[in-house]
Design a protein around this motif. Structure first.
Motif, PDB file in Angstrom:
ATOM      1  N   THR A 309      24.651   1.391  -3.682  1.00  0.00           N
ATOM      2  CA  THR A 309      25.343   2.464  -3.020  1.00  0.00           C
ATOM      3  C   THR A 309      26.810   2.274  -3.662  1.00  0.00           C
ATOM      4  O   THR A 309      27.467   3.462  -3.588  1.00  0.00           O
ATOM      5  N   THR A 310      26.928   1.309  -4.692  1.00  0.00           N
ATOM      6  CA  THR A 310      28.387   1.211  -5.341  1.00  0.00           C
ATOM      7  C   THR A 310      28.376   2.516  -6.226  1.00  0.00           C
ATOM      8  O   THR A 310      29.258   2.941  -6.714  1.00  0.00           O
ATOM      9  N   ALA A 311      27.112   2.993  -6.706  1.00  0.00           N
ATOM     10  CA  ALA A 311      27.128   4.144  -7.449  1.00  0.00           C
ATOM     11  C   ALA A 311      27.824   5.371  -6.610  1.00  0.00           C
ATOM     12  O   ALA A 311      28.493   6.369  -7.342  1.00  0.00           O
ATOM     13  N   PHE A 338      17.188   0.940  -4.168  1.00  0.00           N
ATOM     14  CA  PHE A 338      15.956   0.331  -4.698  1.00  0.00           C
ATOM     15  C   PHE A 338      15.886  -0.555  -5.714  1.00  0.00           C
ATOM     16  O   PHE A 338      16.715  -0.299  -6.759  1.00  0.00           O
ATOM     17  N   ARG A 339      15.207  -1.471  -5.658  1.00  0.00           N
ATOM     18  CA  ARG A 339      14.952  -2.571  -6.646  1.00  0.00           C
ATOM     19  C   ARG A 339      13.756  -2.847  -6.933  1.00  0.00           C
ATOM     20  O   ARG A 339      12.706  -3.168  -6.190  1.00  0.00           O
ATOM     21  N   ASN A 340      13.265  -2.924  -8.264  1.00  0.00           N
ATOM     22  CA  ASN A 340      11.817  -3.346  -8.740  1.00  0.00           C
ATOM     23  C   ASN A 340      11.721  -4.952  -8.503  1.00  0.00           C
ATOM     24  O   ASN A 340      11.528  -5.625  -9.811  1.00  0.00           O
ATOM     25  N   HIS A 352      18.395  -1.386   2.798  1.00  0.00           N
ATOM     26  CA  HIS A 352      19.684  -0.712   2.902  1.00  0.00           C
ATOM     27  C   HIS A 352      20.876  -1.329   2.811  1.00  0.00           C
ATOM     28  O   HIS A 352      20.850  -2.641   2.940  1.00  0.00           O
ATOM     29  N   GLN A 353      21.808  -0.852   2.191  1.00  0.00           N
ATOM     30  CA  GLN A 353      22.954  -1.547   1.774  1.00  0.00           C
ATOM     31  C   GLN A 353      24.193  -0.980   2.521  1.00  0.00           C
ATOM     32  O   GLN A 353      24.431   0.114   2.840  1.00  0.00           O
ATOM     33  N   ILE A 354      25.115  -1.772   2.909  1.00  0.00           N
ATOM     34  CA  ILE A 354      26.216  -1.363   3.787  1.00  0.00           C
ATOM     35  C   ILE A 354      27.194  -1.712   2.793  1.00  0.00           C
ATOM     36  O   ILE A 354      27.563  -2.743   1.985  1.00  0.00           O
ATOM     37  N   PRO A 392      29.648  -6.972 -12.764  1.00  0.00           N
ATOM     38  CA  PRO A 392      30.376  -6.391 -13.991  1.00  0.00           C
ATOM     39  C   PRO A 392      31.319  -5.359 -13.866  1.00  0.00           C
ATOM     40  O   PRO A 392      32.439  -5.373 -14.636  1.00  0.00           O
ATOM     41  N   TYR A 393      31.413  -5.226 -12.537  1.00  0.00           N
ATOM     42  CA  TYR A 393      32.685  -4.336 -12.040  1.00  0.00           C
ATOM     43  C   TYR A 393      33.748  -4.501 -11.265  1.00  0.00           C
ATOM     44  O   TYR A 393      34.588  -4.032 -10.715  1.00  0.00           O
ATOM     45  N   THR A 394      33.719  -5.790 -10.771  1.00  0.00           N
ATOM     46  CA  THR A 394      34.660  -6.476  -9.829  1.00  0.00           C
ATOM     47  C   THR A 394      35.150  -7.656 -10.711  1.00  0.00           C
ATOM     48  O   THR A 394      34.571  -8.579 -11.281  1.00  0.00           O
TER      49      THR A 394
HETATM   50  N1  PHE Z   1      27.127  -3.636  -5.441  1.00  0.00           N
HETATM   51  C1  PHE Z   1      27.067  -4.939  -5.034  1.00  0.00           C
HETATM   52  C2  PHE Z   1      25.604  -5.319  -4.778  1.00  0.00           C
HETATM   53  O1  PHE Z   1      24.659  -4.658  -5.140  1.00  0.00           O
HETATM   54  C3  PHE Z   1      27.744  -5.222  -3.674  1.00  0.00           C
HETATM   55  C4  PHE Z   1      29.168  -5.098  -4.023  1.00  0.00           C
HETATM   56  C5  PHE Z   1      29.746  -3.992  -3.631  1.00  0.00           C
HETATM   57  C6  PHE Z   1      29.845  -6.024  -4.875  1.00  0.00           C
HETATM   58  C7  PHE Z   1      31.144  -3.680  -3.843  1.00  0.00           C
HETATM   59  C8  PHE Z   1      31.263  -5.893  -4.832  1.00  0.00           C
HETATM   60  C9  PHE Z   1      31.848  -4.760  -4.459  1.00  0.00           C
HETATM   61  O2  PHE Z   1      25.218  -6.591  -4.593  1.00  0.00           O
END
Ligand code: PHE
Length: 478
Positions: A309-311, A338-340, A352-354, A392-394
């Motif tokens: 859901t980071t998208a 969703f992940r394969n 589900h992601q929180i 990659p994004y943090t």
């Molecule tokens: N997107 C990461 C995951 O799928 C979770 C995450 C969210 C990590 C925001 C860092 C910041 O596991």
């Protein structure tokens, strides 16, 4: 006999009896099951002081199941004797009978039968006497198979307001009764607070939805607002590229991600932003060297089922950056990704992601740690540990562990980090704004909370709907 009938008959018996009556005697003289009489006693008690009933118990001998069988059909050994024809019986046949084993050894020691082991068709049993006397059946032995039972009954006597007629009690106080004063003469039925409620005839919420409600509540208490997550399909651009995830990254492989065949590509992107994303990947910028590779629009266009859901967070942060003046925000989302994956007891291809995101001036890793403590404390999780990780994004990134009292060990509960400038600056966010974020799965806490060990019992076509009906509401203790 209807229940009200039993109650009135009981009242007449009490009236005639001097002293009182015993519920067991009443049951046997009326030819009723004792429980029916007990039911009548209970309903009369509920009417007030009509009767008084005192529980008492008596003990007496009763035949056990085995004893009853012996009394009716004879002892095991006599039945064995009776089953053997004059030309004998194969031992294996006899053993098939319920009384065969015990009866055989007793009949042998009584010398009523003999065993011919050398018989050509296998061991065979023959009678050795013409007739027998079954001692056990004639009472003596039966005592050995009797049991001493305690029987509970009621001793029932007249109550202070005894009467042989039952006046129906009112269950409701109506405006009429108040207006005409008739309530003064009426008898009202007391409330039964022990009564079972009627099960509502309606749908039931799945445990995941109940736990989601609780997480949503926690975020709302902390002043977060919910992001719109109503798009399972996402372009690789928003799912990966905008998050500074290089196009060669293994997560972008078909082994890890589901790609769409129709429509395979997305076409609408904010053009100038896309150019800045391309630049930061291929050449760098904003103080970064970038990845130095040939960034391709074709790769970014590929439609996929979103893998996180980071998208959505990326889309929301881009939108925020388009505001004329930046305002701090706190966002959250709880929805499906969703992940394969290779499926096993704890992994499905969807979950589900929180996710929580905070954007403000000058946020630090300390703010992230602080908010994670605040968030997890509201879940009842107070012992936390952080482990350096990579996304990659943090940068920096931290895995979050909590001490699980039940399992007596540290378990991973989430992932977190501070979003990279390579992600935020191309969006157009001010340089002094930082964004902290964390994510966790909804399934993991739900499985722990509801004691479910296999994820297939929680999600999918093997779910037992009774589990959904029977699962209580969720309360995350704080
Ligand atoms: N997107 C990461 C995951 O799928 C979770 C995450 C969210 C990590 C925001 C860092 C910041 O596991």
């Amino acid at each position: 006999m209807a229940d009200a009938g039993v109650a009135e008959t009981l009242l007449r018996r009490i009236e005639k009896a001097d002293g009182g009556v015993d519920s067991l005697d009443v049951a046997s003289s009326l030819g009723l099951d004792h429980q029916v009489v007990v039911g009548a006693v209970k309903s009369l008690q509920a009417l007030g002081d009509l009767i008084s009933a005192e529980q008492r118990s008596s003990k007496h001998w009763e035949l056990s199941e085995e004893g009853t069988e012996i009394a009716e059909q004879g002892s095991h050994e006599a039945r064995v004797f009776g089953s053997i024809p004059l030309d004998g019986l194969a031992q294996s046949e006899l053993m098939k009978l319920s009384f065969g084993k015990i009866g055989f050894s007793k009949a042998m020691s009584n010398k009523w039968i003999r065993l011919d082991k050398t018989h050509e068709g296998g061991p065979r049993i023959f009678r050795t006497v013409e007739s027998i006397q079954d001692q056990e059946k004639n009472c003596f032995g039966v005592i050995l198979v009797s049991v001493f039972r305690t029987v509970k009954s009621y001793w029932i006597t007249k109550g202070p307001s005894f009467s042989t007629t039952i006046t129906k009690q009112e269950t409701e106080l109506t405006p009429d009764m108040i207006a005409n004063g008739s309530w003064k003469e009426k008898k009202f039925k007391p409330y039964n607070f022990e009564a079972m409620g009627v099960a509502p005839d309606c749908g039931h919420l799945h445990p995941l939805m109940k736990v989601r409600t609780q997480f949503r509540q926690i975020f709302l208490e902390m002043g977060f607002s919910e992001m719109p997550t109503n798009n399972f399909i996402e372009s690789s651009f928003w799912n990966f590229d905008s998050l500074f995830q290089p196009q060669q990254h293994p997560a972008r492989d078909a082994h890890d991600t589901f790609f769409l065949s129709d429509p395979a590509l997305a076409h609408e992107f904010p053009q100038d932003y896309l150019e800045r994303v391309k630049k930061v990947h291929s050449e760098g910028g904003f103080g970064s060297q970038g990845y130095k590779y040939d960034w391709k629009i074709e790769e970014a266009q590929k439609n996929i089922l979103r893998t996180h859901t980071t998208a959505v967070s990326a889309r929301m942060l881009y939108k925020l950056a388009q505001q004329e003046k930046f305002t701090p925000v706190k966002y959250f989302s709880i929805d499906r990704v969703f992940r394969n994956e290779t499926l096993d007891a704890t992994h499905l291809a969807e979950f589900h992601q929180i996710e929580g995101v905070v954007a403000d001036y000058g946020l630090t890793l300390g703010d992230l740690i602080g908010i994670l403590y605040q968030f997890f404390t509201k879940l009842g999780i107070t012992k936390l540990r952080f482990k350096p990780a990579y996304n990659p994004y943090t940068e920096p990134s931290m895995e979050v562990f909590s001490y699980h009292e039940g399992l007596q060990k540290w378990v991973e509960v989430g992932n977190s980090g501070v979003f990279r400038p390579e992600m935020l600056l191309p969006m157009g966010l001010p340089e002094d704004v930082s964004v902290i974020a964390w994510g966790l799965s909804l399934e993991r806490p739900t499985m722990i909370k509801y004691g479910i060990n296999n994820i297939r019992e929680l999600v999918g076509h093997k779910v037992n709907l009774q589990m959904v009906y029977d699962s209580p509401m969720c309360r995350l203790e704080s």
